[in-house]
Design an enzyme around this catalytic site. Structure first.
Site, PDB file in Angstrom:
ATOM      1  N   GLY A  91       0.858  -1.192   0.000  1.00  0.00           N
ATOM      2  CA  GLY A  91       0.000   0.000   0.000  1.00  0.00           C
ATOM      3  C   GLY A  91       0.882   1.225   0.000  1.00  0.00           C
ATOM      4  O   GLY A  91       1.973   1.208  -0.570  1.00  0.00           O
ATOM      5  N   ARG A  92       0.403   2.272   0.658  1.00  0.00           N
ATOM      6  CA  ARG A  92       1.174   3.528   0.691  1.00  0.00           C
ATOM      7  C   ARG A  92       2.564   3.321   1.311  1.00  0.00           C
ATOM      8  O   ARG A  92       3.582   3.662   0.720  1.00  0.00           O
ATOM      9  CB  ARG A  92       0.392   4.595   1.474  1.00  0.00           C
ATOM     10  N   ILE A  93       2.592   2.760   2.538  1.00  0.00           N
ATOM     11  CA  ILE A  93       3.870   2.632   3.243  1.00  0.00           C
ATOM     12  C   ILE A  93       4.733   1.536   2.603  1.00  0.00           C
ATOM     13  O   ILE A  93       5.921   1.736   2.353  1.00  0.00           O
ATOM     14  CB  ILE A  93       3.640   2.362   4.750  1.00  0.00           C
ATOM     15  N   THR A 105       6.285  -2.973  11.240  1.00  0.00           N
ATOM     16  CA  THR A 105       5.859  -1.634  11.650  1.00  0.00           C
ATOM     17  C   THR A 105       4.355  -1.487  11.385  1.00  0.00           C
ATOM     18  O   THR A 105       3.861  -0.367  11.247  1.00  0.00           O
ATOM     19  CB  THR A 105       6.610  -0.526  10.869  1.00  0.00           C
ATOM     20  N   ARG A 128       1.000  -3.762  12.676  1.00  0.00           N
ATOM     21  CA  ARG A 128       0.335  -3.951  13.962  1.00  0.00           C
ATOM     22  C   ARG A 128       0.882  -5.244  14.563  1.00  0.00           C
ATOM     23  O   ARG A 128       1.108  -6.228  13.837  1.00  0.00           O
ATOM     24  CB  ARG A 128      -1.183  -4.087  13.807  1.00  0.00           C
ATOM     25  N   GLU A 139       0.765  -3.706  24.040  1.00  0.00           N
ATOM     26  CA  GLU A 139       1.535  -2.479  24.201  1.00  0.00           C
ATOM     27  C   GLU A 139       1.000  -1.717  25.407  1.00  0.00           C
ATOM     28  O   GLU A 139      -0.213  -1.675  25.574  1.00  0.00           O
ATOM     29  CB  GLU A 139       1.432  -1.616  22.936  1.00  0.00           C
ATOM     30  N   HIS A 142       6.459   1.673  19.237  1.00  0.00           N
ATOM     31  CA  HIS A 142       5.401   2.153  18.330  1.00  0.00           C
ATOM     32  C   HIS A 142       5.633   3.618  17.936  1.00  0.00           C
ATOM     33  O   HIS A 142       4.785   4.477  18.192  1.00  0.00           O
ATOM     34  CB  HIS A 142       4.012   1.966  18.950  1.00  0.00           C
TER      35      HIS A 142
HETATM   36  P1  NAP Z   1      -2.614   0.992   2.950  1.00  0.00           P
HETATM   37  O1  NAP Z   1      -2.173   2.028   1.967  1.00  0.00           O
HETATM   38  O2  NAP Z   1      -4.055   0.686   3.080  1.00  0.00           O
HETATM   39  O3  NAP Z   1      -1.784  -0.338   2.658  1.00  0.00           O
HETATM   40  C1  NAP Z   1      -2.120  -1.587   3.132  1.00  0.00           C
HETATM   41  C2  NAP Z   1      -1.965  -2.588   1.995  1.00  0.00           C
HETATM   42  O4  NAP Z   1      -2.187  -3.911   2.516  1.00  0.00           O
HETATM   43  C3  NAP Z   1      -2.968  -2.369   0.872  1.00  0.00           C
HETATM   44  O5  NAP Z   1      -2.322  -2.496  -0.377  1.00  0.00           O
HETATM   45  C4  NAP Z   1      -3.979  -3.468   1.119  1.00  0.00           C
HETATM   46  O6  NAP Z   1      -4.636  -3.864  -0.058  1.00  0.00           O
HETATM   47  C5  NAP Z   1      -3.107  -4.560   1.633  1.00  0.00           C
HETATM   48  N1  NAP Z   1      -3.847  -5.620   2.331  1.00  0.00           N
HETATM   49  C6  NAP Z   1      -4.987  -5.525   3.059  1.00  0.00           C
HETATM   50  N2  NAP Z   1      -5.352  -6.719   3.537  1.00  0.00           N
HETATM   51  C7  NAP Z   1      -4.426  -7.604   3.102  1.00  0.00           C
HETATM   52  C8  NAP Z   1      -4.266  -9.010   3.234  1.00  0.00           C
HETATM   53  N3  NAP Z   1      -5.142  -9.726   3.928  1.00  0.00           N
HETATM   54  N4  NAP Z   1      -3.210  -9.589   2.636  1.00  0.00           N
HETATM   55  C9  NAP Z   1      -2.339  -8.862   1.911  1.00  0.00           C
HETATM   56  N5  NAP Z   1      -2.445  -7.536   1.735  1.00  0.00           N
HETATM   57  C10 NAP Z   1      -3.465  -6.911   2.325  1.00  0.00           C
HETATM   58  O7  NAP Z   1      -2.132   1.422   4.417  1.00  0.00           O
HETATM   59  P2  NAP Z   1      -0.787   2.184   4.844  1.00  0.00           P
HETATM   60  O8  NAP Z   1      -1.054   3.626   4.943  1.00  0.00           O
HETATM   61  O9  NAP Z   1       0.333   1.709   4.001  1.00  0.00           O
HETATM   62  O10 NAP Z   1      -0.652   1.608   6.332  1.00  0.00           O
HETATM   63  C11 NAP Z   1      -0.523   0.214   6.558  1.00  0.00           C
HETATM   64  C12 NAP Z   1      -0.672  -0.114   8.005  1.00  0.00           C
HETATM   65  O11 NAP Z   1       0.492   0.280   8.714  1.00  0.00           O
HETATM   66  C13 NAP Z   1      -1.819   0.611   8.741  1.00  0.00           C
HETATM   67  O12 NAP Z   1      -3.031  -0.097   8.601  1.00  0.00           O
HETATM   68  C14 NAP Z   1      -1.340   0.648  10.170  1.00  0.00           C
HETATM   69  O13 NAP Z   1      -1.868  -0.446  10.893  1.00  0.00           O
HETATM   70  C15 NAP Z   1       0.163   0.519  10.066  1.00  0.00           C
HETATM   71  N6  NAP Z   1       0.875   1.744  10.494  1.00  0.00           N
HETATM   72  C16 NAP Z   1       1.698   1.674  11.567  1.00  0.00           C
HETATM   73  C17 NAP Z   1       2.414   2.785  11.953  1.00  0.00           C
HETATM   74  C18 NAP Z   1       3.340   2.714  13.117  1.00  0.00           C
HETATM   75  O14 NAP Z   1       3.414   3.669  13.876  1.00  0.00           O
HETATM   76  N7  NAP Z   1       4.063   1.645  13.298  1.00  0.00           N
HETATM   77  C19 NAP Z   1       2.273   3.990  11.257  1.00  0.00           C
HETATM   78  C20 NAP Z   1       1.428   4.023  10.161  1.00  0.00           C
HETATM   79  C21 NAP Z   1       0.736   2.885   9.790  1.00  0.00           C
HETATM   80  P3  NAP Z   1      -6.082  -3.179  -0.412  1.00  0.00           P
HETATM   81  O15 NAP Z   1      -5.846  -1.699  -0.476  1.00  0.00           O
HETATM   82  O16 NAP Z   1      -6.458  -3.803  -1.705  1.00  0.00           O
HETATM   83  O17 NAP Z   1      -6.994  -3.547   0.737  1.00  0.00           O
HETATM   84  C1  GLV Z   2      -0.044   4.216  13.611  1.00  0.00           C
HETATM   85  O1  GLV Z   2       0.238   3.143  14.053  1.00  0.00           O
HETATM   86  C2  GLV Z   2      -1.088   4.446  12.663  1.00  0.00           C
HETATM   87  O2  GLV Z   2      -1.811   3.508  12.305  1.00  0.00           O
HETATM   88  O3  GLV Z   2      -1.204   5.602  12.239  1.00  0.00           O
END
Ligand code: NAP
Ligand code: GLV
Ligand code: GLV
Length: 336
Positions: free
Chosen positions: A159-161, A240, A242, A271, A290
């Site tokens: 996805g984005r990250i 990074t 969940r 956590e 986190h």
């Molecule tokens: P995103 O753009 O929605 O990317 C997630 C990707 O995973 C999407 O391409 C999605 O596909 C895919 N996906 C969903 N379900 C899946 C599955 N069962 N198997 C394989 N791929 C799957 O989200 P993002 O902005 O990159 O963020 C991702 C996650 O990082 C967040 O949900 C959050 O929990 C975590 N995060 C953590 C921190 C931190 O502080 N550590 C910070 C920011 C985010 P689809 O779009 O087709 O559903």
């Molecule tokens: C952080 O973990 C977030 O999902 O923004």
């Protein structure tokens, strides 16, 4: 009269001020999160809620919030919110995507480098006097790690990250990048030269595996005893996303018994992590609390996004980061 919003932690003053132009603001000003009982009490009378990922916004809570119209989450992940329940009740849910992509991707890289070059172990070695005690400034085999160039980076969730981590790996470090996702991204395949793999193939092939899926029923314990055993013994796992995407107990076994070489973790099933947790006794793990989005830039922009979502909603517009698009059929945005 302005609608009331309860904000579960102090955001930035300038953003609170911006929100105050439209809302009557009540901010929880303690460092610790509001207990669930406090949330339950607060939501009874508010029109809007700003939540953190540590606030449990379940159906019981939402059903006890007769005036609540919008939950604006200060995070991109929203697995703490019962979104289906919110939709049924006509409550809008928003998040803060995009503005924390760079910071989180950079943290994933900080962990990849910290594990591959044993940065934390080396720091402890110097700080605690071991380097000095061994009276050897330099040794051909001191603190050997692994080089990344030419190795295979496996991204779970492009996805984005995940995509940004892939880009840094490919363009910055000269790695071959493979990915697994529910949907194929042909544009990224063309642009970055990343290749799709089914999950088992990705795990067998990657030298570094970095997880970027949201936590859902499908991704809970996606990485478990069975999938960890597919990985190379020399591989590094970085999470990074969940904590619950990885079965921690299985990960501890994998790290202790050498199924994989090391791990970098920003997120945990529980956590804050108990300092007595078996993970903290392992040398081949780097653990941080986190802090994926913890930069001034990202955290301020996330607050701005929350404000924009609240203000759009107030004006009767669809908020820019609406998570539950189908709620529009239930109720129009706004408080009228
Ligand atoms: P995103 O753009 O929605 O990317 C997630 C990707 O995973 C999407 O391409 C999605 O596909 C895919 N996906 C969903 N379900 C899946 C599955 N069962 N198997 C394989 N791929 C799957 O989200 P993002 O902005 O990159 O963020 C991702 C996650 O990082 C967040 O949900 C959050 O929990 C975590 N995060 C953590 C921190 C931190 O502080 N550590 C910070 C920011 C985010 P689809 O779009 O087709 O559903
Ligand atoms: C952080 O973990 C977030 O999902 O923004
Ligand atoms: C290391 O410090 C080197 O000069 O090779």
């Amino acid at each position: 009269m302005k609608p009331k919003v309860f904000i579960t932690r102090e955001l930035f003053d300038d953003v609170i001020e911006k929100i105050s132009q439209y809302y009557d603001v009540d901010v929880w000003d303690r460092y610790q999160q509001p207990p669930y009982e406090v949330l339950l009490h607060k939501v009874r009378e508010v029109d809007a809620l700003v939540s953190l990922l540590t606030d449990r916004i379940d159906c019981h809570l939402l059903q006890n919030a007769p005036k609540l119209r919008i939950v604006a989450q200060y995070a991109v992940g929203f697995d703490n919110i019962d979104v289906d329940c919110a939709t049924k009740l006509g409550i809008y849910v928003t998040n803060t995507p995009g503005v924390l992509t760079e910071s989180t991707a950079e943290l994933a890289w900080a962990l990849i480098l910290a594990v591959s070059r044993r940065i934390v172990e080396s720091d402890v070695f110097v700080r605690w006097g071991e380097w000095y005690r061994v009276k050897t400034a330099w040794h051909p085999k001191m603190m050997l790690g692994v080089e990344l160039k030419g190795k295979v980076l496996g991204i779970i969730g492009l996805g984005r990250i995940g995509r940004r981590v892939a880009e840094i790996g490919s363009r910055g470090f000269g790695m071959k990048v493979i990915y697994y996702d529910v949907t194929r991204n042909y544009e990224a395949e063309r642009e970055l030269g990343v290749e799709f793999r089914e999950l088992p193939e990705l795990l067998k092939e990657a030298d570094v595996v970095s997880i970027h899926v949201p936590l859902t029923q499908e991704t809970r314990h996606l990485i478990n005893e069975e999938t960890l055993k597919l990985m190379k013994r020399s591989a590094i796992l970085v999470n990074t996303s969940r904590g619950a995407v990885v079965d921690t107990e299985a990960l501890v076994k994998a790290l202790r018994d050498g199924w994989i070489a090391g791990a970098g973790l920003d997120v945990f099933e529980e956590e804050p992590l108990n300092p007595n947790h078996p993970l903290t006794a392992l040398k081949n793990v780097v653990i941080v609390p986190h802090i994926g989005s913890a930069t001034y830039e990202a955290r301020h922009a996330m607050a701005e996004a929350v404000a924009n979502n609240l203000i759009s909603f107030y004006k009767g517009q669809i908020p820019p980061n609406l998570v539950n698009a189908s709620v529009i059929n239930q109720r129009a945005p706004g408080f009228r």
